[in-house]
Scaffold this active site. Sequence first.
Site: not given
Length: 293
Positions: A153, A236, A268
């Site tokens: 991320s 995602d 995610h």
Amino acid sequence: MKHSAEMEKDELERQYSPSRWSPRMSADDVIKAHVKALKEGTEQARSLAQTLLSVPYGEGEGEKLDVYIPRTNSLDLPLVIYIHGGYWQFLGKEESGFMAVPLIDKGVVVVAVGYDIAPKGNMDLMVSQVRKSVVSVIEQYSHISGLYLCGHSAGAHLAAMVLSTDWSQYSITPQIKGAFLVSGIYDLLPILSTYVNEPLKMTQEVAVRNSPSQLVPQLKLSSSDCHIVVAVAENDSPEFRKQSEEYYKTLEASGLNVTMEDVANTDHFSIIEQLVDGEYHLTKLLLKMMGKS
């Protein structure tokens, strides 16, 4: 009725809220579960490895890293630097040792990097800190057989910024053999008007200068020998997926050694949590890249 600018902002906020896209549980629950999974994995890694905790890599209070060392007499070991996510404002190195669990078993050193998250740290500072941490690791572990990066991320963004460093300003030029960029953000401009930027306070100028998508020519100069894996979760958000796909295509068009991994049945958070498992697709890929499969 909302006018389009407001509607666009609402939709942008939704697109850049990864917790709202998990099919497993509610937004709040998925974040709680994520922190729990990372902490438990890190505790497990600390019980299995020899550890050096809070090793300074700079003068700053937040400039520390944790090292997870396999119980082996061999010196010729690959080393993975892990850069944590948390939208540049959450998490720390204390939750970032989890991926060492299957790697130390295979003779891989894992280093979890801390950096000053917002609001204490701004984007320029965080980028300079992770670059400095990589230089420090190489100076301390000059005998390693290969250096690899992994970021999730916001950490994938920071890892991409490391790959895009002009090392002429530093004492050494790291030879990074491989990098796993997992569910990252490579263009910061879309998040300027979202809640994500509130603690970061980025201007457009700061966002442009810290967007890996703008720095591919420098990456090509600095990291042309690096095998880059751009990984994205099936669940995602469309915007996160687009960020990874576009960055991958830009790298590929530049002739770089890059592969794209669209990881099925992940969101995610689970895409990175599962690195505690030696049988997980990305773990196996990483070990294969290091010649450890």
